[in-house]
Design an enzyme around this catalytic site. Structure first.
Site, PDB file in Angstrom:
ATOM      1  CE  LYS A  65      44.831   8.016  82.799  1.00  0.00           C
ATOM      2  NZ  LYS A  65      44.767   7.259  81.527  1.00  0.00           N
ATOM      3  CB  SER A 140      48.609   6.883  80.929  1.00  0.00           C
ATOM      4  OG  SER A 140      47.286   6.717  80.490  1.00  0.00           O
ATOM      5  CB  SER A 164      46.239   4.020  79.103  1.00  0.00           C
ATOM      6  OG  SER A 164      47.442   4.639  78.706  1.00  0.00           O
TER       7      SER A 164
END
Lengths: 456, 101
Positions: A65, A140, A164
């Site tokens: 990420k 996310s 997330s």
């Protein structure tokens, strides 16, 4: 098609010299080349790797990420403010990944600053769900979950503040493990809410999550809130019988969940079949968790994001997108002195009540299980005009996040018409990732919902 | 904790948070804040009298380290400045904040 291998399969086949690392990378890079323009999974791609046969992760391509600082490689957290930010240090978790022989194949798209549950707040365009491109991947960590679902990596890393990791894993039909808060270091991760941020693995199987967690967990002197709790070998929790385990099912009678619950409830039968005791339990209304999380998260965001300006990061605070502006400003407000009853203090008190409620439940049950998200992946564009989109999608996980407790989301149903998945959220007390892995692994291996196991 | 959210308050918060916003944004932000704070207001209904606050969940206390320079974890001057928009002679250049208005 070596990009479709699970982490465990790839490691085993490399050990047996049945395949070469070069072939795996070639297939992963070609999957990226063929799909990235459409799906918008990666913001940056790395094609350089070293074979590391003596290290546990062998040089395999892992997606990360884009809020993990990677030394010398631009790290944006999907924001324009950090468009040109080149970290001069490495996050502890990616350093540990590299030390174990993992190679970063790319930095994945996310909601900007991790604010959201859709990737629609990314300032570099949304990611599409590889299972059905009319739908969102969740967020996310949506890019990391999509990278796994589309076999554009062998495994990936995400981070969770409240949902997330698990929510995008559920929406993309993959596995997402949120470790206990403090189990994995936050050092070098662009901060969202410091009191709940937890980096963790997003993978094809539960086994892969256990393997990755083994390598990224552990105390970090550079992160004062990381715990010196001993890191067990999480792969020892695989292939363990679950008979005599006590499972509590929560959030079964919430309004609006009736339709998905009809699909979810039958999936729980396998636990009884495997000898566990399964009972419905009553937890505090998750609407309180939404309120607490909203205050705590906004407050911590306003404080954490105060440091970002053009003095140190080249681009100014005028580049914040709408969601970041909203969260920073609302947090500034909830921390201000204008209230009679201070919302931040009140939220932290109710947080205590929510934690006590779970602790009470864990006296009766070894693990608690709920749906991960209240439904299937929403359609592209769904966040528009919804001020509380993320909170509503994440409400079933928020208590475990606010309390620091570990949880995993695993695929537990697939809709044949849309090819979309439902996730099962398995939670355990602090430091008991071993239990969530044990129960999740038993479910995965005794059902057909995991798309990589099915193709075995 | 009821408080009316109007454009003036939004402007004030934006100033505190140093977020430049347009007049159009003031209105949409005021609406969003009102919607969000309505959810937050539900907390008032919970009886939390006498309950302790949870600031952190690990139970760790007073984590300290020796007051020694960790050279492994140190920036050179060049590294510290590398992401800055303006530098001069090895310093950050910042905008004037005193009497800025």
């Amino acid at each position: 098609m070596l990009n479709k291998l699970t982490l465990k399969q790839a490691i085993d086949k490399l050990d047996n010299k049945k395949i070469t690392l070069e072939d795996i990378w070639a297939d992963v890079l070609s999957a990226i080349k063929n799909q990235n323009d459409k799906l918008n999974v990666y913001l940056a791609i790395n094609k350089n790797f070293k074979s590391q046969p003596n290290k546990p992760l062998k040089g395999l391509p892992i997606a990360v990420k884009d809020n993990f600082c990677t030394k010398g490689t631009i790290t944006t957290a999907s924001s324009l403010l950090l468009k040109d930010f080149v970290p001069q240090f490495e996050s502890t978790v990616t350093q540990k990944l590299k030390d174990a022989g993992g190679e970063i194949v790319g930095k994945t798209n996310m909601d900007a600053w991790a604010h959201g549950s859709s990737t629609e707040t990314s300032q570099y365009g949304k990611t599409l769900n590889p299972r059905n491109t009319q739908h969102l991947p969740g967020g996310s960590s949506g890019g990391s979950a999509a990278a796994v679902a589309a076999d554009m990596c062998i495994a990936s890393l995400g981070s969770e503040t409240a949902g997330s990791i698990r929510q995008p894993a559920a929406w993309c039909g993959v596995v997402g493990l949120k470790p206990t808060y403090g189990r994995t270091s936050r050092y070098g991760i662009v901060a969202m809410a410091s009191s709940t941020d937890s980096p963790g693995p997003i993978t094809k199987t539960v086994e892969d999550a256990a393997i990755l967690l083994n390598h990224i967990a552990g105390h970090d002197p550079l992160n004062a809130t990381s715990s010196s709790e001993k890191t067990p070998n999480f792969t020892e929790s695989l292939d363990k019988p679950i008979e005599n385990l006590k499972i509590g099912i929560i959030y079964h009678n919430l309004e609006g969940l009736e339709n998905v619950w009809k699909l979810f409830a039958p999936q729980l039968k396998i636990f009884t079949k495997l000898g566990a005791s399964v009972k419905y339990a009553q937890a505090m209304d998750p609407k309180h968790a939404i309120s607490v999380y909203t205050v705590v998260q906004r407050s911590e965001v306003s404080s954490n994001l105060a440091r970002f300006d053009d003095v140190r990061y080249q681009h100014g605070r005028d580049t914040f997108g709408n969601e970041a502006k909203k969260r920073i400003m609302l947090g500034t407000h909830t921390l201000s002195k204008v209230f009679n009853t201070h919302p931040y203090s009140l939220a932290q008190k109710v947080r205590t009540l929510l934690i006590k409620d779970y602790e009470k439940l864990f006296k009766k049950y070894d693990v608690l299980i709920s749906l991960t998200s209240p439904g299937f992946a929403k359609k592209v564009g769904a966040t528009e005009g919804s001020a509380m989109f993320g909170e509503l999608e994440d409400m079933l996980m928020e208590v475990s996040s606010l309390s620091g407790m570990p949880g995993i989301s695993i695929p537990c149903y697939r809709d044949e018409k849309t090819n979309l998945y439902l996730g099962m959220n398995i939670m355990a007390p602090m430091w008991r990732e071993d239990l969530v892995i044990q129960v999740a692994d038993a479910f995965e291996k005794n059902t057909d919902w995991n798309s990589w196991r099915k193709n075995d | 904790m009821k408080q009316k959210i109007d454009k003036q308050l939004v402007r004030h918060i934006a100033e505190l948070a140093q977020i430049p916003i347009t007049a159009k944004e003031e209105e949409s932000l005021a609406n969003d804040f009102a919607a969000t704070l309505k959810v937050v207001d539900q907390l008032q209904k919970v009886d939390a009298k006498g309950v302790k606050l949870t600031y952190q969940v690990t139970g760790l206390k007073n984590i300290t380290r020796e007051d020694e320079v960790n050279k492994k974890n140190m920036f050179t001057q060049k590294q510290a400045l590398i992401n800055a928009s303006h530098t001069y002679d090895g310093f950050f250049v910042v905008k004037r904040v005193i009497d800025a208005k």
